[in-house]
Design a protein around this motif. Structure first.
Motif, PDB file in Angstrom:
ATOM      1  N   ALA A 193       0.769  -1.418   0.066  1.00  0.00           N
ATOM      2  CA  ALA A 193       0.122  -0.103   0.033  1.00  0.00           C
ATOM      3  C   ALA A 193       0.953   1.297   0.050  1.00  0.00           C
ATOM      4  O   ALA A 193       0.548   2.130  -0.935  1.00  0.00           O
ATOM      5  CB  ALA A 193      -0.758   0.029   1.113  1.00  0.00           C
ATOM      6  N   LYS A 194       1.882   1.169   0.734  1.00  0.00           N
ATOM      7  CA  LYS A 194       2.977   2.394   0.757  1.00  0.00           C
ATOM      8  C   LYS A 194       3.625   2.720  -0.490  1.00  0.00           C
ATOM      9  O   LYS A 194       3.714   3.630  -1.102  1.00  0.00           O
ATOM     10  CB  LYS A 194       3.982   2.175   1.844  1.00  0.00           C
ATOM     11  CG  LYS A 194       3.341   2.191   3.244  1.00  0.00           C
ATOM     12  CD  LYS A 194       2.331   3.180   3.702  1.00  0.00           C
ATOM     13  CE  LYS A 194       1.728   3.182   4.989  1.00  0.00           C
ATOM     14  NZ  LYS A 194       0.691   1.936   5.046  1.00  0.00           N
ATOM     15  N   LEU A 195       3.873   1.308  -1.195  1.00  0.00           N
ATOM     16  CA  LEU A 195       4.582   1.527  -2.529  1.00  0.00           C
ATOM     17  C   LEU A 195       3.522   2.210  -3.648  1.00  0.00           C
ATOM     18  O   LEU A 195       3.995   3.151  -4.279  1.00  0.00           O
ATOM     19  CB  LEU A 195       4.961   0.274  -3.367  1.00  0.00           C
ATOM     20  CG  LEU A 195       5.838   0.053  -4.350  1.00  0.00           C
ATOM     21  CD1 LEU A 195       6.873   1.015  -4.423  1.00  0.00           C
ATOM     22  CD2 LEU A 195       5.928  -1.307  -4.816  1.00  0.00           C
TER      23      LEU A 195
ATOM     24  N   SER B 213       3.203   5.800  -2.789  1.00  0.00           N
ATOM     25  CA  SER B 213       4.392   6.592  -3.364  1.00  0.00           C
ATOM     26  C   SER B 213       4.276   6.790  -4.929  1.00  0.00           C
ATOM     27  O   SER B 213       4.599   7.844  -5.448  1.00  0.00           O
ATOM     28  CB  SER B 213       5.607   5.567  -3.109  1.00  0.00           C
ATOM     29  OG  SER B 213       6.873   6.367  -3.586  1.00  0.00           O
ATOM     30  N   LEU B 214       4.060   5.677  -5.596  1.00  0.00           N
ATOM     31  CA  LEU B 214       3.948   5.958  -7.044  1.00  0.00           C
ATOM     32  C   LEU B 214       2.691   6.706  -7.494  1.00  0.00           C
ATOM     33  O   LEU B 214       2.884   7.484  -8.577  1.00  0.00           O
ATOM     34  CB  LEU B 214       3.407   4.512  -7.689  1.00  0.00           C
ATOM     35  CG  LEU B 214       4.531   3.536  -7.679  1.00  0.00           C
ATOM     36  CD1 LEU B 214       4.420   2.255  -8.011  1.00  0.00           C
ATOM     37  CD2 LEU B 214       5.867   3.965  -8.137  1.00  0.00           C
TER      38      LEU B 214
ATOM     39  N   SER C 286       1.537  11.921  -9.734  1.00  0.00           N
ATOM     40  CA  SER C 286       0.519  13.511  -9.783  1.00  0.00           C
ATOM     41  C   SER C 286       1.228  14.442  -9.722  1.00  0.00           C
ATOM     42  O   SER C 286       0.988  15.621  -9.929  1.00  0.00           O
ATOM     43  CB  SER C 286      -0.608  13.412  -8.819  1.00  0.00           C
ATOM     44  OG  SER C 286      -0.112  13.512  -7.360  1.00  0.00           O
ATOM     45  N   ALA C 287       2.636  14.396  -8.922  1.00  0.00           N
ATOM     46  CA  ALA C 287       3.453  15.742  -8.607  1.00  0.00           C
ATOM     47  C   ALA C 287       3.653  16.577  -9.563  1.00  0.00           C
ATOM     48  O   ALA C 287       3.632  17.857  -9.418  1.00  0.00           O
ATOM     49  CB  ALA C 287       4.744  15.329  -7.919  1.00  0.00           C
ATOM     50  N   PRO C 288       3.919  16.096 -10.958  1.00  0.00           N
ATOM     51  CA  PRO C 288       4.213  17.263 -12.014  1.00  0.00           C
ATOM     52  C   PRO C 288       2.972  17.720 -12.871  1.00  0.00           C
ATOM     53  O   PRO C 288       3.233  18.540 -13.571  1.00  0.00           O
ATOM     54  CB  PRO C 288       5.222  16.299 -12.989  1.00  0.00           C
ATOM     55  CG  PRO C 288       5.393  15.018 -12.295  1.00  0.00           C
ATOM     56  CD  PRO C 288       4.328  14.919 -11.279  1.00  0.00           C
TER      57      PRO C 288
ATOM     58  N   ALA D 162       5.543  11.507  -1.769  1.00  0.00           N
ATOM     59  CA  ALA D 162       6.189  10.162  -2.413  1.00  0.00           C
ATOM     60  C   ALA D 162       7.328   9.691  -1.953  1.00  0.00           C
ATOM     61  O   ALA D 162       7.405   8.293  -1.842  1.00  0.00           O
ATOM     62  CB  ALA D 162       6.337  10.529  -3.959  1.00  0.00           C
ATOM     63  N   GLY D 163       8.392  10.383  -1.626  1.00  0.00           N
ATOM     64  CA  GLY D 163       9.590   9.886  -0.803  1.00  0.00           C
ATOM     65  C   GLY D 163       9.215   9.355   0.480  1.00  0.00           C
ATOM     66  O   GLY D 163      10.051   8.132   0.773  1.00  0.00           O
TER      67      GLY D 163
END
Length: 212
Positions: A100-102, A105-106, A111-113, A151-152
């Motif tokens: 779930a954490k992976l 993160s993805l 979505s970040a950019p 994400a990190g």
């Protein structure tokens, strides 16, 4: 009209965040532990799964929408529970924690950019953030940067949880993972909050608290 940012009053804000996290992870975990204590691990798995989807259904009926974090958690739990019953290996249930954490993160990294980074959407979802700064580049840069930060953070949790799942008994894993999760998430939240208020000061935006 000057740029403004509105948040619920501090106690309501904390309550909203805590509840969002509890319904996505805390309630299913509590149901699993209760079911396991009363009738064994299989009952615990089914209790956790049922609780997750009951929360999803309740959210849909009451608010008309389901938060992304809650839906991701319920789907991951559903898949892991199905794998446990299909293979007979209970430890697979615990894979939901690093997986779930992976996935988170993805999703955050993806979505970040974009023009709708997840932190911006989750701030509205989890903290009822309101603002008129959609075109404010400073605030938008913050949402993008904070999305990369989380994400990190989730990638770090996935990397840490994976060996714990493989090497530790279930009770030890649950205790250790909970402690690690609280420390890492708490640190990330503190950094995000400091960064957010620093951006508001630099941009000269007005912050106010509402009763909502």
């Amino acid at each position: 009209m000057p740029d403004f940012v509105e948040l619920p009053r501090p106690w309501r804000l904390v309550r909203s965040i805590v509840w969002s996290l509890a319904e996505a992870a805390g309630l299913p975990l509590a149901a699993y532990l209760a079911g396991d204590a009363v009738a064994g691990s299989s009952a615990g798995l089914l209790a956790g799964l049922a609780t997750a989807w009951l929360v999803v259904a309740a959210r849909k009926l009451i608010t008309g929408k389901v938060p992304g974090l809650l839906l991701i958690s319920a789907i991951a739990l559903c898949l892991q529970t199905a794998l446990v019953f299909a293979t007979g290996q209970e430890w697979i249930y615990l894979l939901q924690f690093p997986l779930a954490k992976l996935v988170l993160s993805l999703l955050f990294a993806r979505s970040a950019p974009t023009e709708q980074p997840l932190i911006g959407r989750m701030a509205t979802e989890m903290t009822c953030l309101r603002h008129n700064c959609a075109r404010n580049t400073g605030l938008h840069r913050y949402f993008k940067g904070a999305t990369w930060l989380w994400a990190g953070i989730f990638a770090l949790l996935a990397v840490v949880f994976a060996p714990l799942v493989a090497t530790e008994p279930i009770p030890v894993f649950l205790l250790a993972s909970t402690g690690i999760y609280l420390v890492v998430i708490g640190t990330g939240a503190a950094v995000s909050a400091w960064w957010f208020f620093a951006v508001l000061r630099r941009q000269g935006m007005r912050l106010s608290f509402t009763a909502a």
